[in-house]
Structures are given as C-alpha cells and as structure tokens.
Design a protein around this motif. Structure first.
Motif, short mmCIF file in Angstrom:
data_model
loop_
_atom_site.label_atom_id
_atom_site.label_comp_id
_atom_site.label_asym_id
_atom_site.label_seq_id
_atom_site.Cartn_x
_atom_site.Cartn_y
_atom_site.Cartn_z
N UNK A 1 0.75 -1.21 -0.06
CA UNK A 1 0.02 0.06 0.03
C UNK A 1 1.03 1.11 0.02
N UNK A 2 0.80 2.27 -0.83
CA UNK A 2 1.59 3.34 -1.03
C UNK A 2 2.89 3.26 -1.89
N UNK A 3 2.99 2.22 -2.39
CA UNK A 3 4.16 1.94 -3.36
C UNK A 3 3.59 1.92 -4.67
N UNK B 1 -2.08 0.97 -4.66
CA UNK B 1 -3.24 1.18 -3.71
C UNK B 1 -2.90 2.20 -2.74
N UNK B 2 -3.89 3.24 -2.95
CA UNK B 2 -3.71 4.79 -2.26
C UNK B 2 -3.83 4.55 -0.70
N UNK B 3 -3.02 4.85 -0.04
CA UNK B 3 -2.88 4.75 1.42
C UNK B 3 -3.95 6.00 1.79
N UNK B 4 -4.45 5.79 3.23
CA UNK B 4 -5.27 7.03 3.78
C UNK B 4 -4.39 8.02 4.12
N UNK B 5 -3.04 8.04 4.05
CA UNK B 5 -2.18 9.23 4.23
C UNK B 5 -2.07 10.10 3.17
N UNK B 6 -2.21 9.51 1.96
CA UNK B 6 -2.33 10.53 0.55
C UNK B 6 -2.80 11.73 0.49
N UNK B 7 -2.29 12.59 0.14
CA UNK B 7 -2.75 14.03 -0.11
C UNK B 7 -3.84 13.91 -1.27
N UNK C 1 5.40 10.25 -10.24
CA UNK C 1 3.80 9.92 -10.01
C UNK C 1 3.75 8.99 -8.47
N UNK C 2 4.89 8.07 -8.20
CA UNK C 2 4.67 7.46 -6.78
C UNK C 2 5.00 8.70 -5.72
N UNK C 3 5.44 9.67 -6.02
CA UNK C 3 5.91 10.95 -4.95
C UNK C 3 4.59 11.58 -5.07
N UNK C 4 3.85 12.06 -6.15
CA UNK C 4 2.87 12.77 -6.31
C UNK C 4 1.69 12.05 -5.56
N UNK D 1 5.73 9.54 0.86
CA UNK D 1 6.43 8.62 1.21
C UNK D 1 7.05 7.49 0.50
N UNK D 2 6.34 7.39 -0.50
CA UNK D 2 6.45 5.91 -1.40
C UNK D 2 7.75 5.95 -2.41
N UNK D 3 7.69 5.00 -2.73
CA UNK D 3 9.18 4.86 -3.86
C UNK D 3 8.52 4.14 -5.23
N UNK D 4 8.91 4.15 -6.11
CA UNK D 4 8.57 3.35 -7.60
C UNK D 4 9.10 2.17 -7.42
N UNK D 5 8.16 1.17 -7.28
CA UNK D 5 8.83 -0.31 -7.19
C UNK D 5 8.91 -0.88 -8.36
N UNK D 6 10.04 -1.15 -9.29
CA UNK D 6 10.33 -1.40 -10.34
C UNK D 6 10.02 -2.88 -10.16
N UNK D 7 9.06 -3.60 -10.25
CA UNK D 7 9.01 -4.99 -9.89
C UNK D 7 8.54 -5.60 -11.28
#
Length: 229
Positions: free
Chosen positions: A133-135, A153-159, A212-215, A219-225
């Motif tokens: 969540x959040x990544x 998955x948008x975290x509840x802390x996302x602006x 996009x991850x930061x927007x 706190x997130x990171x772009x998880x290049x999986x």
C-alpha cells in the motif's frame, strides 16, 4: 482476429482455448509430433512445422495473422519467430514468452517483440501488488519498456484522497485508466473522487514513475517489480 501461436505445449494450448472462447481464429504450430493434440483444442487450426523456418510460416500464411504469439519453452525460438513474424510477414502485433528472466533484455523491438511476458516477473509483480500500500508497482511493460502499466493502492495518508479525478495533476503523460474499489473495476470519471484503499491503474512513461509515486504518496517509492530495462 486471426492469431498464430508458436508452441503447442500447455501454455500455447491454454492461450488458444482462451482466444477461441473469445471468438478469435487460432493456428497452433509445433515441430514436435507429440505436441499436436488436436482433440485438446478442436476448434483450432494445427500445423506440424518449425515456427522458426520461413517455409513453414509461408505455409501458415502468417501474413494474414493479426497477432503472433511465441509461446515455446525456448527463448531463442521465441525471439526468432517474433522477428520473422514482424519483419518478413508484417504481423501487426507480436507477443513473446520469456522463459528465463536473464534473457528479458533481448525481448524488444530490435527482435520484433511488441510485448514480452515474463511469468516469474509478472508473478512477483502481482505478489507485490497484493501486499503493498502506498508503493507504485510496475505490472507490465508495453512496447519494449517505453510505456508501463503501474498500480498503487492509495494509502489513507495520501494527500490525493478525496481529490476529483479531473483535478489530479499527474506528472508527464501519466493516464489513470481504471480504479478498482471494493473489488470492482470502474472507469475514472472526472467528477468522481479517489478514495483511500482504491487500487489505481496508470499507463505511464517509465521516466515519470518516480514522480507519480511521490505525487500519490510522498513517502512512497517507485517499485520497479517485474521488468529489467
């Protein structure tokens, strides 16, 4: 749509059944007589031949196909089939199976591959998508990595929670293509708002994934999986 599938093993036959079930015409090609199990996919066309030989592909009338799928267990064969399908027969769309992740870097437009599917990496991406969540998680790479399908998955802390879709100022050329809420996929509506725990699916240039991850989640990171460029 007419689809040719190189490789009539379990993977190729499974793909054929799905495509036929969706109303498409399918030709299965394999050079192994033991793989020609016509009763397993009775509505498909079958051809006992080498899908890496020009004469075989001419016999298959590959130029009449809309899509060529290379689904063998041999990465070299999948690359050769894709290259011949694209360069010699002008097949509009090629999809190639990557058996060994270390070979994934070769599956690009130089080898005539439009879409490369690596099962191990796709499975890893889906696992990450299910538990994070959040990544930002990369699910799929199109056109040799020039455009990616990513999920967060948008975290509840996302602006961005509660922001109208039409007011989202997405970086670069990112496009929100779907919202999955309570297990149901829906099209983004400009006047609708994104909510916490929404699964957001984007198509984006890889150069803008980190932004996009930061927007969405500072706190997130772009998880290049799932993809190695």
């Amino acid at each position: 749509m007419r689809v040719v599938i190189a490789g009539a093993g379990n993977v190729g036959r499974s793909i054929a059944r799905e495509l036929i079930g969706n109303g498409h015409q399918v030709l299965l090609i394999d050079r192994d007589p033991l793989a020609i199990k016509t009763a397993s996919v009775p509505d498909a066309e079958w051809l006992l031949a080498d899908a890496c030989e020009l004469a075989s592909l001419e016999e298959a009338e590959l130029e009449t196909c809309d899509v060529a799928i290379a689904a063998t267990g041999d990465d070299k064969a999948n690359l050769v089939h894709s290259l011949l399908a694209k360069t010699e027969f002008g097949v509009p769309r090629t999809v190639a199976r990557v058996n060994h992740p270390s070979n994934e870097w070769m599956f690009d437009d130089l080898w005539g591959v439009d879409v490369a599917v690596s099962t191990p990496r796709l499975m890893c991406a889906l696992v990450e998508e299910a538990v994070t969540v959040g990544d930002l998680v990369r699910l799929f790479s199109f056109r040799g990595g020039q455009t990616n399908l990513v999920e967060m998955t948008l975290p509840d802390t996302s602006p961005r929670v509660g922001v109208r879709v039409g007011d989202l100022d997405l970086p670069g050329d990112a496009v929100l293509v779907a919202i999955i809420r309570d297990g149901t996929a829906r099209s983004p509506e400009r006047d609708g708002a994104v909510e916490a725990s929404d699964e957001l699916l984007f198509v984006v240039d890889p150069d803008y994934e980190s932004e996009l991850a930061h927007y969405l989640s500072p706190r997130g990171r772009a998880a290049l999986v799932g993809v190695h460029n």
